[in-house]
Write a protein that holds these residues in place. Structure first.
Motif, PDB file in Angstrom:
ATOM      1  N   THR A 172       0.790  -1.237   0.000  1.00  0.00           N
ATOM      2  CA  THR A 172       0.000   0.000   0.000  1.00  0.00           C
ATOM      3  C   THR A 172       0.819   1.283   0.000  1.00  0.00           C
ATOM      4  O   THR A 172       0.258   2.362  -0.215  1.00  0.00           O
ATOM      5  CB  THR A 172      -0.907   0.050   1.239  1.00  0.00           C
ATOM      6  N   GLY A 173       2.096   1.208   0.304  1.00  0.00           N
ATOM      7  CA  GLY A 173       2.920   2.404   0.478  1.00  0.00           C
ATOM      8  C   GLY A 173       2.890   2.958   1.889  1.00  0.00           C
ATOM      9  O   GLY A 173       3.678   3.849   2.218  1.00  0.00           O
ATOM     10  N   GLU A 174       2.003   2.448   2.746  1.00  0.00           N
ATOM     11  CA  GLU A 174       1.870   2.983   4.098  1.00  0.00           C
ATOM     12  C   GLU A 174       2.840   2.296   5.057  1.00  0.00           C
ATOM     13  O   GLU A 174       2.797   1.083   5.236  1.00  0.00           O
ATOM     14  CB  GLU A 174       0.435   2.818   4.604  1.00  0.00           C
ATOM     15  N   HIS A 175       3.692   3.103   5.659  1.00  0.00           N
ATOM     16  CA  HIS A 175       4.658   2.620   6.650  1.00  0.00           C
ATOM     17  C   HIS A 175       4.067   2.935   8.024  1.00  0.00           C
ATOM     18  O   HIS A 175       3.982   4.106   8.410  1.00  0.00           O
ATOM     19  CB  HIS A 175       5.990   3.349   6.456  1.00  0.00           C
ATOM     20  N   ARG A 176       3.638   1.908   8.731  1.00  0.00           N
ATOM     21  CA  ARG A 176       2.978   2.101  10.028  1.00  0.00           C
ATOM     22  C   ARG A 176       3.660   1.227  11.082  1.00  0.00           C
ATOM     23  O   ARG A 176       3.134   0.192  11.488  1.00  0.00           O
ATOM     24  CB  ARG A 176       1.494   1.758   9.934  1.00  0.00           C
ATOM     25  N   PRO A 177       4.826   1.646  11.572  1.00  0.00           N
ATOM     26  CA  PRO A 177       5.522   0.858  12.587  1.00  0.00           C
ATOM     27  C   PRO A 177       4.918   1.071  13.965  1.00  0.00           C
ATOM     28  O   PRO A 177       4.165   2.024  14.180  1.00  0.00           O
ATOM     29  CB  PRO A 177       6.935   1.431  12.522  1.00  0.00           C
ATOM     30  N   PRO A 178       5.252   0.187  14.895  1.00  0.00           N
ATOM     31  CA  PRO A 178       4.864   0.455  16.280  1.00  0.00           C
ATOM     32  C   PRO A 178       5.463   1.786  16.717  1.00  0.00           C
ATOM     33  O   PRO A 178       6.579   2.132  16.321  1.00  0.00           O
ATOM     34  CB  PRO A 178       5.482  -0.712  17.061  1.00  0.00           C
ATOM     35  N   GLU A 179       4.727   2.533  17.522  1.00  0.00           N
ATOM     36  CA  GLU A 179       5.180   3.880  17.892  1.00  0.00           C
ATOM     37  C   GLU A 179       6.553   3.829  18.553  1.00  0.00           C
ATOM     38  O   GLU A 179       6.818   3.021  19.431  1.00  0.00           O
ATOM     39  CB  GLU A 179       4.176   4.534  18.845  1.00  0.00           C
ATOM     40  N   GLY A 180       7.416   4.719  18.091  1.00  0.00           N
ATOM     41  CA  GLY A 180       8.749   4.825  18.663  1.00  0.00           C
ATOM     42  C   GLY A 180       9.783   3.908  18.048  1.00  0.00           C
ATOM     43  O   GLY A 180      10.938   3.913  18.458  1.00  0.00           O
ATOM     44  N   ARG A 181       9.390   3.140  16.991  1.00  0.00           N
ATOM     45  CA  ARG A 181      10.348   2.216  16.386  1.00  0.00           C
ATOM     46  C   ARG A 181      10.363   2.392  14.871  1.00  0.00           C
ATOM     47  O   ARG A 181       9.337   2.636  14.245  1.00  0.00           O
ATOM     48  CB  ARG A 181       9.976   0.768  16.719  1.00  0.00           C
ATOM     49  N   TRP A 182      11.538   2.286  14.292  1.00  0.00           N
ATOM     50  CA  TRP A 182      11.685   2.239  12.838  1.00  0.00           C
ATOM     51  C   TRP A 182      11.021   3.434  12.146  1.00  0.00           C
ATOM     52  O   TRP A 182      10.166   3.290  11.290  1.00  0.00           O
ATOM     53  CB  TRP A 182      11.126   0.933  12.280  1.00  0.00           C
ATOM     54  N   PHE A 183      11.413   4.615  12.554  1.00  0.00           N
ATOM     55  CA  PHE A 183      10.866   5.851  12.004  1.00  0.00           C
ATOM     56  C   PHE A 183       9.452   6.054  12.543  1.00  0.00           C
ATOM     57  O   PHE A 183       9.177   5.756  13.710  1.00  0.00           O
ATOM     58  CB  PHE A 183      10.921   5.810  10.476  1.00  0.00           C
ATOM     59  N   THR A 184       8.536   6.592  11.749  1.00  0.00           N
ATOM     60  CA  THR A 184       7.185   6.849  12.204  1.00  0.00           C
ATOM     61  C   THR A 184       6.220   6.671  11.034  1.00  0.00           C
ATOM     62  O   THR A 184       6.637   6.297   9.935  1.00  0.00           O
ATOM     63  CB  THR A 184       7.062   8.266  12.806  1.00  0.00           C
ATOM     64  N   THR A 185       4.959   6.913  11.250  1.00  0.00           N
ATOM     65  CA  THR A 185       3.965   6.752  10.202  1.00  0.00           C
ATOM     66  C   THR A 185       4.338   7.597   8.986  1.00  0.00           C
ATOM     67  O   THR A 185       4.650   8.782   9.107  1.00  0.00           O
ATOM     68  CB  THR A 185       2.576   7.180  10.707  1.00  0.00           C
ATOM     69  N   ALA A 186       4.316   6.983   7.810  1.00  0.00           N
ATOM     70  CA  ALA A 186       4.756   7.695   6.613  1.00  0.00           C
ATOM     71  C   ALA A 186       4.185   7.022   5.369  1.00  0.00           C
ATOM     72  O   ALA A 186       3.641   5.908   5.426  1.00  0.00           O
ATOM     73  CB  ALA A 186       6.279   7.715   6.531  1.00  0.00           C
ATOM     74  N   TYR A 187       4.320   7.726   4.259  1.00  0.00           N
ATOM     75  CA  TYR A 187       3.953   7.168   2.960  1.00  0.00           C
ATOM     76  C   TYR A 187       5.213   7.039   2.124  1.00  0.00           C
ATOM     77  O   TYR A 187       5.963   8.007   1.966  1.00  0.00           O
ATOM     78  CB  TYR A 187       2.938   8.054   2.225  1.00  0.00           C
ATOM     79  N   PHE A 188       5.440   5.848   1.593  1.00  0.00           N
ATOM     80  CA  PHE A 188       6.624   5.570   0.777  1.00  0.00           C
ATOM     81  C   PHE A 188       6.185   5.452  -0.680  1.00  0.00           C
ATOM     82  O   PHE A 188       5.485   4.526  -1.063  1.00  0.00           O
ATOM     83  CB  PHE A 188       7.299   4.272   1.223  1.00  0.00           C
ATOM     84  N   HIS A 189       6.617   6.379  -1.501  1.00  0.00           N
ATOM     85  CA  HIS A 189       6.190   6.442  -2.897  1.00  0.00           C
ATOM     86  C   HIS A 189       6.817   5.340  -3.759  1.00  0.00           C
ATOM     87  O   HIS A 189       7.995   5.021  -3.616  1.00  0.00           O
ATOM     88  CB  HIS A 189       6.612   7.768  -3.526  1.00  0.00           C
ATOM     89  N   HIS A 190       6.012   4.839  -4.695  1.00  0.00           N
ATOM     90  CA  HIS A 190       6.585   4.122  -5.825  1.00  0.00           C
ATOM     91  C   HIS A 190       7.042   5.185  -6.814  1.00  0.00           C
ATOM     92  O   HIS A 190       6.342   6.171  -7.044  1.00  0.00           O
ATOM     93  CB  HIS A 190       5.546   3.207  -6.478  1.00  0.00           C
ATOM     94  N   PRO A 191       8.222   5.033  -7.424  1.00  0.00           N
ATOM     95  CA  PRO A 191       8.701   6.063  -8.347  1.00  0.00           C
ATOM     96  C   PRO A 191       7.714   6.415  -9.456  1.00  0.00           C
ATOM     97  O   PRO A 191       7.658   7.576  -9.898  1.00  0.00           O
ATOM     98  CB  PRO A 191       9.992   5.459  -8.912  1.00  0.00           C
ATOM     99  N   ASP A 192       6.923   5.455  -9.885  1.00  0.00           N
ATOM    100  CA  ASP A 192       5.986   5.701 -10.982  1.00  0.00           C
ATOM    101  C   ASP A 192       4.847   6.651 -10.599  1.00  0.00           C
ATOM    102  O   ASP A 192       4.155   7.168 -11.485  1.00  0.00           O
ATOM    103  CB  ASP A 192       5.379   4.384 -11.478  1.00  0.00           C
ATOM    104  N   GLU A 193       4.648   6.894  -9.299  1.00  0.00           N
ATOM    105  CA  GLU A 193       3.576   7.792  -8.871  1.00  0.00           C
ATOM    106  C   GLU A 193       3.921   9.263  -9.059  1.00  0.00           C
ATOM    107  O   GLU A 193       3.034  10.115  -9.154  1.00  0.00           O
ATOM    108  CB  GLU A 193       3.271   7.570  -7.379  1.00  0.00           C
ATOM    109  N   LEU A 194       5.188   9.575  -9.090  1.00  0.00           N
ATOM    110  CA  LEU A 194       5.608  10.971  -9.003  1.00  0.00           C
ATOM    111  C   LEU A 194       5.233  11.816 -10.225  1.00  0.00           C
ATOM    112  O   LEU A 194       4.757  12.948 -10.061  1.00  0.00           O
ATOM    113  CB  LEU A 194       7.106  11.040  -8.714  1.00  0.00           C
ATOM    114  N   PRO A 195       5.407  11.338 -11.444  1.00  0.00           N
ATOM    115  CA  PRO A 195       4.996  12.173 -12.580  1.00  0.00           C
ATOM    116  C   PRO A 195       3.518  12.553 -12.543  1.00  0.00           C
ATOM    117  O   PRO A 195       3.157  13.694 -12.881  1.00  0.00           O
ATOM    118  CB  PRO A 195       5.321  11.303 -13.797  1.00  0.00           C
ATOM    119  N   GLY A 196       2.655  11.642 -12.108  1.00  0.00           N
ATOM    120  CA  GLY A 196       1.236  11.946 -12.027  1.00  0.00           C
ATOM    121  C   GLY A 196       0.916  13.003 -10.987  1.00  0.00           C
ATOM    122  O   GLY A 196       0.068  13.878 -11.218  1.00  0.00           O
TER     123      GLY A 196
END
Length: 260
Positions: A172-196
């Protein structure tokens, strides 16, 4: 911004991230790209999501007029301490700036903390609104495969909770780690999404650049005087090679507002 994201940054998540290792490579490569795509100083730069001023300060030092807008009050206070930098609390989706009032906009944070695509498009459109015709927008994104690669390089996949985090990102692109671990809630883009996304903001895509490239996975190259210049030179050679985008932790998307 979501509560857990605020909590992450209020714990000092950006304090030293760009000072060593892969973080230093990210900084050096981003600075290298900025030196080639920004208009010459004394251009006006709006640094959206500029955190503690890690880019605003050196930009001001070389003659740019820089204003930081960030959602975290602690970041704003720290950024404002740099000589020549002005800073205020604000939202990337509703920028406190007039139309066509700046020469360049940096989106170095907002896009990967807006999980809904509609919110990301709003941020892009706000950047397009406030930049002058012919001006540049430079946006940072985290790539879809960053957590998978980190899982092996940093050993996170040895922990049973990390595997499901990777599975969700890949699906899904959604990075949802347990709070306080491995960064924080975020969206990780697929490169193909950026031109759109760029096109929906009525901006013109200039280029997509891999920041660390696959060399970001190799420890010890940055900070070593025998290797650092070679690393930077070689990454510049292949920075726009699409087949390497997914192997980079971050991408920079460079877009411009039409003069027509």
């Amino acid at each position: 911004m979501r509560a857990e994201i605020f909590a992450y940054y209020r714990r000092g998540g950006e304090t030293a991230r760009l000072t060593d290792g892969a973080g230093r490579l990210e900084f050096l490569r981003t600075w290298d790209v900025l030196g080639r795509v920004l208009p010459a100083p004394p251009a006006r730069v709006l640094d959206v999501g500029g955190a503690t001023g890690v880019y605003a300060a050196p930009l001001t030092d070389v003659g740019y007029t820089v204003r930081v807008v960030d959602a975290v009050a602690e970041h704003v206070a720290a950024a404002a301490e740099w000589p020549g930098v002005t800073a205020e609390v604000g939202d990337a989706r509703a920028l406190p700036a007039d139309a066509a009032s700046v020469d360049a906009v940096l989106l170095f944070g907002p896009l990967y903390h807006l999980l809904d695509r509609a919110d990301r498009i709003r941020a892009w459109r706000e950047a397009a609104r406030v930049v002058r015709p012919g001006g540049v927008v430079v946006a940072a994104t985290i790539t879809r495969f960053a957590s998978l690669l980190d899982g092996f390089v940093k050993g996170y996949l040895a922990e049973p909770e990390f595997g499901p985090v990777v599975d969700r990102v890949l699906a899904t692109g959604e990075h949802r780690p347990p709070e306080g671990r491995w960064f924080t809630t975020a969206y990780f883009h697929h490169p193909d999404e950026l031109p759109g996304e760029v096109a929906e903001a009525d901006l013109e895509l200039d280029r997509i650049v891999s920041v660390e490239g696959p060399l970001g996975l190799v420890r010890g190259l940055v900070g070593d005087p025998d290797w650092e210049p070679e690393v930077l030179a070689r990454l510049r050679q292949v920075e726009t090679e699409p087949s390497l985008y997914g192997a980079s932790g971050h991408l920079l998307t460079v877009a411009r507002r039409s003069t027509e």
